[in-house]
Design a protein around this motif. Sequence first.
Motif, mmCIF file in Angstrom:
data_model
loop_
_atom_site.group_PDB
_atom_site.id
_atom_site.type_symbol
_atom_site.label_atom_id
_atom_site.label_comp_id
_atom_site.label_asym_id
_atom_site.label_seq_id
_atom_site.Cartn_x
_atom_site.Cartn_y
_atom_site.Cartn_z
ATOM 1 N N THR A 89 0.843 -1.197 0.000
ATOM 2 C CA THR A 89 0.000 0.000 0.000
ATOM 3 C C THR A 89 0.878 1.248 0.000
ATOM 4 O O THR A 89 1.874 1.323 0.738
ATOM 5 C CB THR A 89 -0.916 -0.001 1.228
ATOM 6 N N ILE A 90 0.527 2.212 -0.829
ATOM 7 C CA ILE A 90 1.203 3.513 -0.812
ATOM 8 C C ILE A 90 0.222 4.517 -0.213
ATOM 9 O O ILE A 90 -0.874 4.706 -0.729
ATOM 10 C CB ILE A 90 1.651 3.950 -2.215
ATOM 11 N N ARG A 91 0.647 5.124 0.873
ATOM 12 C CA ARG A 91 -0.211 6.069 1.603
ATOM 13 C C ARG A 91 0.369 7.479 1.454
ATOM 14 O O ARG A 91 1.536 7.721 1.764
ATOM 15 C CB ARG A 91 -0.290 5.680 3.077
ATOM 16 N N PHE A 92 -0.453 8.383 0.980
ATOM 17 C CA PHE A 92 -0.049 9.772 0.766
ATOM 18 C C PHE A 92 -0.642 10.615 1.889
ATOM 19 O O PHE A 92 -1.857 10.597 2.114
ATOM 20 C CB PHE A 92 -0.543 10.255 -0.595
ATOM 21 N N ILE A 93 0.206 11.354 2.599
ATOM 22 C CA ILE A 93 -0.259 12.136 3.745
ATOM 23 C C ILE A 93 0.191 13.587 3.595
ATOM 24 O O ILE A 93 1.389 13.860 3.418
ATOM 25 C CB ILE A 93 0.256 11.583 5.079
ATOM 26 N N LEU A 94 -0.771 14.488 3.654
ATOM 27 C CA LEU A 94 -0.484 15.915 3.708
ATOM 28 C C LEU A 94 -0.684 16.358 5.155
ATOM 29 O O LEU A 94 -1.807 16.470 5.642
ATOM 30 C CB LEU A 94 -1.401 16.678 2.751
#
Length: 519
Positions: free
Chosen positions: A351-356
Amino acid sequence: MNRFLCAAAVLLLASPLSAQGGGGGQRSTGVPGITVDTAGVGALIDQGMNKYQVMKNLQYLTDVIGPRLTGSAAMRAANDWTMKQFQGYGLDARLEQWNFGGTWERGPMWMRLVAPRTHDVVAASWAWAPGTGGKPVTGPVVRINASTPESLAAYRAKIKGAWVMLRPPSLVWNNDGPPATAADTQRMRDFFRSFQQAPPRDSAARARQQQFNADQPYLLRDAGALGILLDAGKEQDLLNMSGSPTRVLPLPQVVVAHEEYAMFDRLLGLGMTPQLQASIQNTLNMKDSVPQWNTVAEIRGTEHPGQVVIVGAHLDSWDLGTGSTDNATGSMATLEAARIIAQSGLKPKRTIRFILFTGEEQGLIGSRKYAAAHAGEADSIQAVIVLDNGAGAITGQALQGRPELYGLWRAILAPVRELNADTVNDAFKGGTDHLSFLPYGVPGFNFNQITRGYNHTHHSQSDTWDKAIDWDLRQASTVMAVSAFELANLTGMIPRGQRNTPPVVAATRVSPELLKTNR
Protein backbone atom coordinates in the motif's frame (compact mmCIF):
# COMPACT_ATOMS: atom_id res chain seq x y z
CA MET A 1 9.55 23.95 7.13
CA ASN A 2 11.44 24.37 10.29
CA ARG A 3 14.86 24.43 8.54
CA PHE A 4 17.11 21.46 7.67
CA LEU A 5 20.69 20.59 8.60
CA CYS A 6 22.96 18.60 6.29
CA ALA A 7 25.41 17.24 8.81
CA ALA A 8 27.66 15.11 6.66
CA ALA A 9 30.04 16.23 4.00
CA VAL A 10 30.81 13.45 1.55
CA LEU A 11 28.90 13.31 -1.72
CA LEU A 12 28.66 9.81 -3.13
CA LEU A 13 28.86 10.38 -6.85
CA ALA A 14 26.71 8.60 -9.39
CA SER A 15 27.97 5.92 -11.73
CA PRO A 16 26.45 5.13 -15.12
CA LEU A 17 23.16 3.27 -14.80
CA SER A 18 20.63 1.95 -17.23
CA ALA A 19 17.02 0.78 -17.05
CA GLN A 20 15.31 4.00 -18.14
CA GLY A 21 12.40 2.41 -19.91
CA GLY A 22 9.39 0.36 -18.99
CA GLY A 23 11.10 -3.00 -18.98
CA GLY A 24 13.54 -2.56 -16.13
CA GLY A 25 14.46 -5.46 -13.95
CA GLN A 26 15.89 -6.43 -10.58
CA ARG A 27 18.77 -4.43 -9.14
CA SER A 28 20.90 -5.42 -6.18
CA THR A 29 21.05 -3.03 -3.22
CA GLY A 30 23.69 -4.36 -0.87
CA VAL A 31 20.95 -4.92 1.72
CA PRO A 32 20.49 -8.66 2.37
CA GLY A 33 17.25 -10.01 0.96
CA ILE A 34 16.28 -6.81 -0.84
CA THR A 35 16.38 -6.03 -4.54
CA VAL A 36 14.77 -3.15 -6.44
CA ASP A 37 12.39 -3.89 -9.29
CA THR A 38 12.44 -1.09 -11.87
CA ALA A 39 9.87 -2.73 -14.16
CA GLY A 40 7.22 -0.34 -15.42
CA VAL A 41 8.75 2.91 -14.17
CA GLY A 42 8.88 4.26 -17.72
CA ALA A 43 5.10 4.65 -17.52
CA LEU A 44 5.49 6.69 -14.34
CA ILE A 45 8.08 8.97 -15.92
CA ASP A 46 5.83 9.51 -18.94
CA GLN A 47 2.86 10.39 -16.74
CA GLY A 48 4.85 12.80 -14.61
CA MET A 49 6.83 14.61 -17.27
CA ASN A 50 4.33 14.66 -20.15
CA LYS A 51 0.80 14.47 -18.69
CA TYR A 52 1.25 16.57 -15.59
CA GLN A 53 -1.33 18.50 -13.58
CA VAL A 54 0.90 19.70 -10.76
CA MET A 55 1.28 23.37 -11.76
CA LYS A 56 -2.46 24.02 -12.08
CA ASN A 57 -3.07 22.32 -8.73
CA LEU A 58 -0.33 24.43 -7.15
CA GLN A 59 -1.89 27.62 -8.49
CA TYR A 60 -5.34 26.74 -7.12
CA LEU A 61 -3.92 25.91 -3.69
CA THR A 62 -1.83 29.09 -3.42
CA ASP A 63 -3.76 31.73 -5.40
CA VAL A 64 -7.33 30.60 -4.66
CA ILE A 65 -7.19 28.96 -1.23
CA GLY A 66 -4.19 31.04 -0.24
CA PRO A 67 -2.07 30.90 2.93
CA ARG A 68 -2.89 27.97 5.21
CA LEU A 69 -2.07 28.78 8.82
CA THR A 70 -2.83 25.76 11.00
CA GLY A 71 -6.17 26.31 12.70
CA SER A 72 -7.51 28.69 10.05
CA ALA A 73 -10.56 28.28 7.81
CA ALA A 74 -8.23 28.24 4.79
CA MET A 75 -6.35 25.29 6.27
CA ARG A 76 -9.58 23.30 6.53
CA ALA A 77 -10.52 24.34 2.98
CA ALA A 78 -7.17 22.98 1.79
CA ASN A 79 -7.80 19.71 3.64
CA ASP A 80 -11.19 19.32 1.96
CA TRP A 81 -9.95 20.29 -1.49
CA THR A 82 -6.94 17.94 -1.44
CA MET A 83 -9.12 15.07 -0.20
CA LYS A 84 -11.44 15.59 -3.18
CA GLN A 85 -8.47 15.80 -5.56
CA PHE A 86 -7.12 12.47 -4.31
CA GLN A 87 -10.58 10.94 -4.67
CA GLY A 88 -10.86 12.34 -8.19
CA TYR A 89 -7.65 10.48 -9.07
CA GLY A 90 -9.22 7.23 -7.86
CA LEU A 91 -7.70 6.95 -4.38
CA ASP A 92 -9.44 6.19 -1.11
CA ALA A 93 -9.06 9.44 0.84
CA ARG A 94 -10.08 10.76 4.23
CA LEU A 95 -9.29 13.42 6.81
CA GLU A 96 -7.66 12.12 9.97
CA GLN A 97 -8.22 14.30 13.02
CA TRP A 98 -5.70 15.37 15.61
CA ASN A 99 -6.04 18.04 18.29
CA PHE A 100 -4.27 21.37 18.37
CA GLY A 101 -3.41 23.60 21.34
CA GLY A 102 -5.25 26.70 20.14
CA THR A 103 -5.70 29.00 17.17
CA TRP A 104 -4.29 32.43 16.37
CA GLU A 105 -5.56 34.95 13.82
CA ARG A 106 -3.50 37.84 12.49
CA GLY A 107 -5.26 41.20 12.57
CA PRO A 108 -4.38 44.68 11.24
CA MET A 109 -1.01 46.08 12.28
CA TRP A 110 1.18 49.10 11.69
CA MET A 111 4.49 50.23 13.17
CA ARG A 112 6.08 53.65 12.72
CA LEU A 113 9.36 55.26 13.70
CA VAL A 114 8.40 58.62 15.26
CA ALA A 115 11.84 59.87 16.37
CA PRO A 116 14.45 60.97 15.43
CA ARG A 117 12.35 61.13 12.24
CA THR A 118 9.13 59.63 10.95
CA HIS A 119 9.20 56.45 8.90
CA ASP A 120 6.84 53.52 8.31
CA VAL A 121 8.51 50.31 9.51
CA VAL A 122 8.26 47.03 7.59
CA ALA A 123 7.18 44.57 10.28
CA ALA A 124 4.72 41.81 11.19
CA SER A 125 3.50 40.26 14.41
CA TRP A 126 5.00 36.94 15.45
CA ALA A 127 2.40 34.19 15.49
CA TRP A 128 0.76 33.19 18.77
CA ALA A 129 1.61 36.59 20.23
CA PRO A 130 -0.96 39.12 21.49
CA GLY A 131 -1.59 42.62 20.20
CA THR A 132 -1.34 46.01 21.85
CA GLY A 133 -4.73 45.90 23.57
CA GLY A 134 -6.74 47.76 20.96
CA LYS A 135 -4.75 50.98 20.97
CA PRO A 136 -1.40 52.29 19.71
CA VAL A 137 1.53 52.23 22.12
CA THR A 138 4.70 54.30 21.92
CA GLY A 139 8.10 53.84 23.49
CA PRO A 140 11.87 53.88 23.00
CA VAL A 141 13.92 51.08 21.49
CA VAL A 142 16.52 49.51 23.77
CA ARG A 143 18.99 46.72 23.14
CA ILE A 144 19.73 44.51 26.13
CA ASN A 145 21.30 41.20 27.08
CA ALA A 146 18.56 39.08 28.67
CA SER A 147 20.19 35.68 28.21
CA THR A 148 20.53 34.93 31.95
CA PRO A 149 18.68 36.01 35.11
CA GLU A 150 21.68 38.14 36.08
CA SER A 151 21.93 39.97 32.74
CA LEU A 152 18.19 40.61 32.65
CA ALA A 153 18.30 42.04 36.18
CA ALA A 154 21.11 44.39 35.18
CA TYR A 155 18.98 45.91 32.39
CA ARG A 156 15.64 45.90 34.22
CA ALA A 157 15.49 49.69 34.66
CA LYS A 158 15.74 50.22 30.88
CA ILE A 159 12.92 47.82 29.98
CA LYS A 160 9.81 49.56 31.29
CA GLY A 161 7.79 51.14 28.48
CA ALA A 162 10.34 50.11 25.84
CA TRP A 163 10.54 48.00 22.69
CA VAL A 164 13.28 45.49 23.44
CA MET A 165 15.97 44.20 21.06
CA LEU A 166 17.60 41.08 22.51
CA ARG A 167 20.31 40.51 19.89
CA PRO A 168 22.60 42.48 17.59
CA PRO A 169 21.57 42.70 13.92
CA SER A 170 22.04 39.56 11.84
CA LEU A 171 24.83 39.38 9.29
CA VAL A 172 22.95 39.68 5.99
CA TRP A 173 25.31 39.62 3.02
CA ASN A 174 25.06 42.35 0.39
CA ASN A 175 24.96 40.40 -2.87
CA ASP A 176 25.64 43.60 -4.82
CA GLY A 177 28.80 44.34 -2.85
CA PRO A 178 32.35 43.01 -3.18
CA PRO A 179 32.87 39.25 -2.86
CA ALA A 180 33.20 37.94 0.68
CA THR A 181 36.74 37.75 2.02
CA ALA A 182 38.19 35.21 4.43
CA ALA A 183 37.82 37.83 7.17
CA ASP A 184 34.13 38.27 6.30
CA THR A 185 33.58 34.54 6.53
CA GLN A 186 35.31 34.36 9.91
CA ARG A 187 33.25 37.29 11.19
CA MET A 188 30.08 35.46 10.18
CA ARG A 189 31.22 32.29 11.93
CA ASP A 190 32.00 34.25 15.08
CA PHE A 191 28.57 35.87 14.91
CA PHE A 192 26.75 32.55 14.81
CA ARG A 193 28.96 31.09 17.53
CA SER A 194 27.90 33.98 19.77
CA PHE A 195 24.39 32.47 19.87
CA GLN A 196 25.63 29.08 21.06
CA GLN A 197 25.73 29.27 24.82
CA ALA A 198 27.97 26.78 26.57
CA PRO A 199 25.60 24.34 28.28
CA PRO A 200 25.74 24.31 32.11
CA ARG A 201 27.83 21.44 33.40
CA ASP A 202 25.32 19.91 35.81
CA SER A 203 21.71 18.88 35.26
CA ALA A 204 20.32 21.26 37.89
CA ALA A 205 21.99 24.25 36.22
CA ARG A 206 20.69 23.12 32.83
CA ALA A 207 17.18 22.86 34.22
CA ARG A 208 17.43 26.36 35.73
CA GLN A 209 18.59 27.84 32.40
CA GLN A 210 15.84 26.04 30.46
CA GLN A 211 13.25 27.34 32.89
CA PHE A 212 14.61 30.86 32.57
CA ASN A 213 14.41 30.62 28.78
CA ALA A 214 10.74 29.65 29.10
CA ASP A 215 10.09 32.44 31.59
CA GLN A 216 12.02 35.18 29.77
CA PRO A 217 9.11 36.76 27.83
CA TYR A 218 6.98 36.77 30.98
CA LEU A 219 9.78 38.43 32.94
CA LEU A 220 10.08 41.07 30.21
CA ARG A 221 6.32 41.65 30.36
CA ASP A 222 6.40 42.00 34.14
CA ALA A 223 9.29 44.45 33.84
CA GLY A 224 7.00 46.63 31.69
CA ALA A 225 8.33 45.96 28.18
CA LEU A 226 5.99 47.02 25.37
CA GLY A 227 7.19 44.15 23.19
CA ILE A 228 10.13 42.26 21.70
CA LEU A 229 11.70 43.16 18.34
CA LEU A 230 13.25 40.42 16.17
CA ASP A 231 15.53 40.82 13.16
CA ALA A 232 14.00 39.07 10.12
CA GLY A 233 17.52 38.20 8.97
CA LYS A 234 16.70 38.41 5.24
CA GLU A 235 17.57 40.99 2.63
CA GLN A 236 15.45 43.59 0.80
CA ASP A 237 12.74 44.00 3.44
CA LEU A 238 11.77 40.32 3.46
CA LEU A 239 10.26 39.15 6.71
CA ASN A 240 10.54 35.80 8.50
CA MET A 241 7.71 34.21 10.45
CA SER A 242 7.29 31.56 13.12
CA GLY A 243 5.46 30.83 16.39
CA SER A 244 3.50 28.02 18.01
CA PRO A 245 0.65 27.33 20.44
CA THR A 246 3.21 25.33 22.42
CA ARG A 247 4.86 28.68 23.27
CA VAL A 248 2.18 31.35 23.49
CA LEU A 249 3.73 34.74 24.23
CA PRO A 250 2.44 37.13 26.91
CA LEU A 251 3.45 40.33 25.12
CA PRO A 252 3.76 41.51 21.51
CA GLN A 253 6.68 40.15 19.52
CA VAL A 254 7.36 41.77 16.17
CA VAL A 255 9.54 40.65 13.27
CA VAL A 256 11.19 43.72 11.74
CA ALA A 257 12.84 43.87 8.33
CA HIS A 258 16.61 43.53 8.67
CA GLU A 259 17.23 46.96 7.19
CA GLU A 260 15.00 48.56 9.84
CA TYR A 261 16.42 46.53 12.72
CA ALA A 262 20.00 47.36 11.73
CA MET A 263 19.07 51.06 11.48
CA PHE A 264 17.68 51.02 15.04
CA ASP A 265 20.96 49.52 16.22
CA ARG A 266 23.02 52.14 14.36
CA LEU A 267 20.95 54.96 15.87
CA LEU A 268 21.53 53.55 19.33
CA GLY A 269 25.24 53.47 18.52
CA LEU A 270 25.08 57.19 17.74
CA GLY A 271 23.47 57.90 21.08
CA MET A 272 20.08 58.59 19.51
CA THR A 273 17.18 56.55 20.88
CA PRO A 274 14.62 55.47 18.26
CA GLN A 275 11.00 55.91 19.30
CA LEU A 276 8.45 53.45 17.91
CA GLN A 277 4.68 53.60 17.80
CA ALA A 278 2.66 50.50 16.92
CA SER A 279 -0.87 49.18 16.77
CA ILE A 280 -1.29 45.39 16.66
CA GLN A 281 -4.57 43.48 16.63
CA ASN A 282 -4.45 39.70 16.93
CA THR A 283 -6.95 37.10 18.11
CA LEU A 284 -5.93 34.16 20.31
CA ASN A 285 -8.35 31.30 20.92
CA MET A 286 -6.51 29.12 23.40
CA LYS A 287 -8.98 26.33 23.97
CA ASP A 288 -7.53 23.14 25.41
CA SER A 289 -8.09 21.23 22.19
CA VAL A 290 -8.98 22.45 18.71
CA PRO A 291 -9.61 19.79 16.01
CA GLN A 292 -7.25 19.79 13.03
CA TRP A 293 -6.75 17.30 10.24
CA ASN A 294 -4.16 15.54 8.10
CA THR A 295 -5.30 14.60 4.58
CA VAL A 296 -4.67 10.86 4.01
CA ALA A 297 -5.11 8.88 0.76
CA GLU A 298 -4.15 5.36 -0.31
CA ILE A 299 -3.43 3.11 -3.26
CA ARG A 300 -3.93 -0.37 -1.82
CA GLY A 301 -1.20 -2.95 -2.31
CA THR A 302 -1.92 -6.12 -4.26
CA GLU A 303 0.32 -8.56 -2.34
CA HIS A 304 1.15 -6.96 1.02
CA PRO A 305 -1.66 -4.46 1.68
CA GLY A 306 -0.81 -4.28 5.40
CA GLN A 307 2.68 -2.99 4.63
CA VAL A 308 2.83 0.70 3.79
CA VAL A 309 5.05 3.24 2.06
CA ILE A 310 4.26 6.78 3.25
CA VAL A 311 4.75 9.69 0.84
CA GLY A 312 4.31 13.07 2.46
CA ALA A 313 4.67 16.82 2.72
CA HIS A 314 3.12 19.49 4.89
CA LEU A 315 0.04 21.31 3.67
CA ASP A 316 0.08 24.12 6.23
CA SER A 317 2.02 27.34 5.68
CA TRP A 318 2.77 30.71 7.16
CA ASP A 319 0.51 33.56 6.16
CA LEU A 320 2.69 36.45 4.96
CA GLY A 321 2.80 35.00 1.43
CA THR A 322 0.73 32.13 0.03
CA GLY A 323 2.93 29.26 1.17
CA SER A 324 4.09 28.13 -2.27
CA THR A 325 7.70 27.07 -1.74
CA ASP A 326 6.98 26.11 1.88
CA ASN A 327 5.35 23.80 1.27
CA ALA A 328 2.63 23.86 -1.37
CA THR A 329 5.24 22.63 -3.85
CA GLY A 330 5.93 19.54 -1.75
CA SER A 331 2.22 18.99 -1.10
CA MET A 332 1.27 19.24 -4.75
CA ALA A 333 4.19 17.00 -5.74
CA THR A 334 2.77 14.44 -3.28
CA LEU A 335 -0.71 14.81 -4.81
CA GLU A 336 0.81 14.55 -8.29
CA ALA A 337 2.81 11.45 -7.33
CA ALA A 338 -0.49 9.84 -6.33
CA ARG A 339 -2.03 10.80 -9.69
CA ILE A 340 0.99 9.51 -11.60
CA ILE A 341 0.84 6.08 -10.01
CA ALA A 342 -2.96 5.82 -10.09
CA GLN A 343 -3.23 6.79 -13.75
CA SER A 344 -0.19 4.82 -14.95
CA GLY A 345 -2.07 1.52 -14.69
CA LEU A 346 0.66 0.06 -12.44
CA LYS A 347 -0.32 -1.74 -9.24
CA PRO A 348 2.03 -1.58 -6.24
CA LYS A 349 2.58 -4.70 -4.16
CA ARG A 350 2.45 -2.74 -0.90
CA THR A 351 0.00 0.00 0.00
CA ILE A 352 1.20 3.51 -0.81
CA ARG A 353 -0.21 6.07 1.60
CA PHE A 354 -0.05 9.77 0.77
CA ILE A 355 -0.26 12.14 3.75
CA LEU A 356 -0.48 15.92 3.71
CA PHE A 357 0.41 16.87 7.26
CA THR A 358 -0.70 20.00 9.09
CA GLY A 359 0.87 21.74 12.07
CA GLU A 360 4.38 21.22 10.68
CA GLU A 361 5.29 24.88 11.01
CA GLN A 362 4.35 24.85 14.69
CA GLY A 363 6.77 22.02 15.49
CA LEU A 364 5.90 18.95 13.35
CA ILE A 365 2.77 18.57 15.47
CA GLY A 366 0.49 16.91 12.91
CA SER A 367 3.05 14.29 11.88
CA ARG A 368 4.10 13.64 15.47
CA LYS A 369 0.47 13.09 16.42
CA TYR A 370 0.02 10.79 13.40
CA ALA A 371 3.16 8.78 14.19
CA ALA A 372 2.10 8.37 17.82
CA ALA A 373 -1.44 7.32 16.88
CA HIS A 374 -0.04 4.71 14.46
CA ALA A 375 2.90 3.58 16.60
CA GLY A 376 1.58 0.02 16.62
CA GLU A 377 1.96 -0.07 12.82
CA ALA A 378 5.55 1.21 12.76
CA ASP A 379 7.14 -2.14 11.86
CA SER A 380 4.82 -2.45 8.87
CA ILE A 381 5.83 0.95 7.43
CA GLN A 382 8.41 0.26 4.74
CA ALA A 383 9.65 3.87 4.67
CA VAL A 384 8.57 7.50 4.85
CA ILE A 385 9.67 9.85 2.05
CA VAL A 386 9.05 13.58 2.35
CA LEU A 387 9.56 16.63 0.12
CA ASP A 388 10.01 19.93 1.99
CA ASN A 389 12.92 22.02 0.76
CA GLY A 390 11.28 24.41 -1.69
CA ALA A 391 10.57 24.73 -5.38
CA GLY A 392 13.74 23.13 -6.73
CA ALA A 393 14.10 19.85 -8.58
CA ILE A 394 15.17 16.78 -6.63
CA THR A 395 18.89 16.06 -6.89
CA GLY A 396 18.82 12.77 -4.98
CA GLN A 397 18.45 11.39 -1.49
CA ALA A 398 19.98 12.07 1.92
CA LEU A 399 20.60 8.88 3.86
CA GLN A 400 19.56 10.31 7.24
CA GLY A 401 22.43 8.68 9.09
CA ARG A 402 21.85 5.29 7.37
CA PRO A 403 24.96 4.85 5.14
CA GLU A 404 24.24 1.12 4.88
CA LEU A 405 21.29 2.07 2.66
CA TYR A 406 23.50 3.76 0.05
CA GLY A 407 23.19 0.87 -2.41
CA LEU A 408 19.42 0.74 -1.90
CA TRP A 409 18.91 4.38 -2.81
CA ARG A 410 21.36 4.19 -5.71
CA ALA A 411 19.24 1.39 -7.13
CA ILE A 412 15.92 3.15 -6.44
CA LEU A 413 17.08 6.33 -8.19
CA ALA A 414 18.70 4.55 -11.15
CA PRO A 415 15.69 5.05 -13.47
CA VAL A 416 15.69 8.84 -12.90
CA ARG A 417 19.36 9.37 -13.69
CA GLU A 418 18.44 11.25 -16.87
CA LEU A 419 16.34 13.59 -14.69
CA ASN A 420 19.50 14.41 -12.70
CA ALA A 421 18.05 12.94 -9.53
CA ASP A 422 20.29 9.97 -8.73
CA THR A 423 22.95 11.30 -6.35
CA VAL A 424 23.03 9.98 -2.79
CA ASN A 425 24.79 11.62 0.14
CA ASP A 426 25.36 10.71 3.76
CA ALA A 427 23.45 13.64 5.24
CA PHE A 428 21.12 14.07 8.18
CA LYS A 429 18.30 16.48 7.45
CA GLY A 430 16.21 18.03 10.17
CA GLY A 431 13.19 20.28 10.50
CA THR A 432 10.50 18.36 8.63
CA ASP A 433 7.95 15.60 9.00
CA HIS A 434 10.06 12.50 8.30
CA LEU A 435 11.70 13.09 11.69
CA SER A 436 8.45 12.24 13.49
CA PHE A 437 8.75 8.59 12.42
CA LEU A 438 12.42 7.97 13.20
CA PRO A 439 11.96 7.35 16.96
CA TYR A 440 9.75 4.37 16.09
CA GLY A 441 12.50 2.79 13.97
CA VAL A 442 10.79 3.67 10.67
CA PRO A 443 13.25 4.52 7.87
CA GLY A 444 12.52 8.18 7.05
CA PHE A 445 13.99 10.38 4.34
CA ASN A 446 13.73 13.94 2.99
CA PHE A 447 14.86 14.37 -0.63
CA ASN A 448 17.69 16.76 -1.52
CA GLN A 449 16.66 19.60 -3.83
CA ILE A 450 18.13 22.49 -5.80
CA THR A 451 17.89 25.55 -3.53
CA ARG A 452 16.20 27.94 -6.02
CA GLY A 453 16.27 30.84 -3.54
CA TYR A 454 14.40 28.90 -0.87
CA ASN A 455 16.10 30.64 2.06
CA HIS A 456 14.81 33.97 0.73
CA THR A 457 11.22 32.97 0.06
CA HIS A 458 10.36 30.61 2.90
CA HIS A 459 8.30 32.13 5.76
CA SER A 460 8.31 35.50 3.96
CA GLN A 461 5.83 37.60 2.00
CA SER A 462 7.67 36.51 -1.17
CA ASP A 463 6.59 32.86 -0.84
CA THR A 464 4.20 32.87 -3.83
CA TRP A 465 3.22 30.80 -6.88
CA ASP A 466 5.51 32.60 -9.31
CA LYS A 467 8.59 31.17 -7.53
CA ALA A 468 7.67 27.64 -8.63
CA ILE A 469 9.42 26.24 -11.70
CA ASP A 470 7.43 24.07 -14.07
CA TRP A 471 10.11 21.52 -15.03
CA ASP A 472 11.49 21.28 -11.50
CA LEU A 473 8.09 20.49 -10.04
CA ARG A 474 7.25 17.92 -12.72
CA GLN A 475 10.62 16.29 -12.08
CA ALA A 476 10.16 16.26 -8.29
CA SER A 477 6.68 14.73 -8.58
CA THR A 478 7.98 12.07 -10.96
CA VAL A 479 10.95 11.16 -8.76
CA MET A 480 8.65 10.82 -5.76
CA ALA A 481 6.30 8.57 -7.70
CA VAL A 482 9.13 6.35 -8.97
CA SER A 483 10.68 6.11 -5.49
CA ALA A 484 7.36 5.31 -3.81
CA PHE A 485 6.46 2.64 -6.35
CA GLU A 486 9.85 0.93 -6.14
CA LEU A 487 9.80 1.02 -2.33
CA ALA A 488 6.38 -0.61 -2.45
CA ASN A 489 7.77 -3.38 -4.67
CA LEU A 490 11.00 -4.17 -2.81
CA THR A 491 11.54 -7.87 -2.25
CA GLY A 492 11.76 -7.33 1.52
CA MET A 493 11.34 -4.81 4.30
CA ILE A 494 14.08 -2.25 4.93
CA PRO A 495 15.88 -2.93 8.23
CA ARG A 496 14.54 -0.83 11.09
CA GLY A 497 16.48 2.13 12.41
CA GLN A 498 17.42 2.88 15.99
CA ARG A 499 14.43 3.41 18.30
CA ASN A 500 14.30 6.35 20.68
CA THR A 501 11.78 7.98 22.99
CA PRO A 502 9.47 10.08 20.80
CA PRO A 503 9.32 13.79 21.70
CA VAL A 504 6.19 14.85 23.54
CA VAL A 505 4.01 17.54 21.99
CA ALA A 506 3.40 19.79 24.99
CA ALA A 507 3.27 23.47 25.85
CA THR A 508 6.36 25.17 27.24
CA ARG A 509 6.14 25.11 31.03
CA VAL A 510 6.27 28.59 32.49
CA SER A 511 6.84 29.19 36.20
CA PRO A 512 3.37 29.20 37.84
CA GLU A 513 3.88 32.50 39.64
CA LEU A 514 4.45 34.26 36.31
CA LEU A 515 1.28 32.81 34.83
CA LYS A 516 -0.71 34.33 37.69
CA THR A 517 0.44 37.83 36.78
CA ASN A 518 -2.32 39.74 35.00
CA ARG A 519 -1.15 42.93 33.34
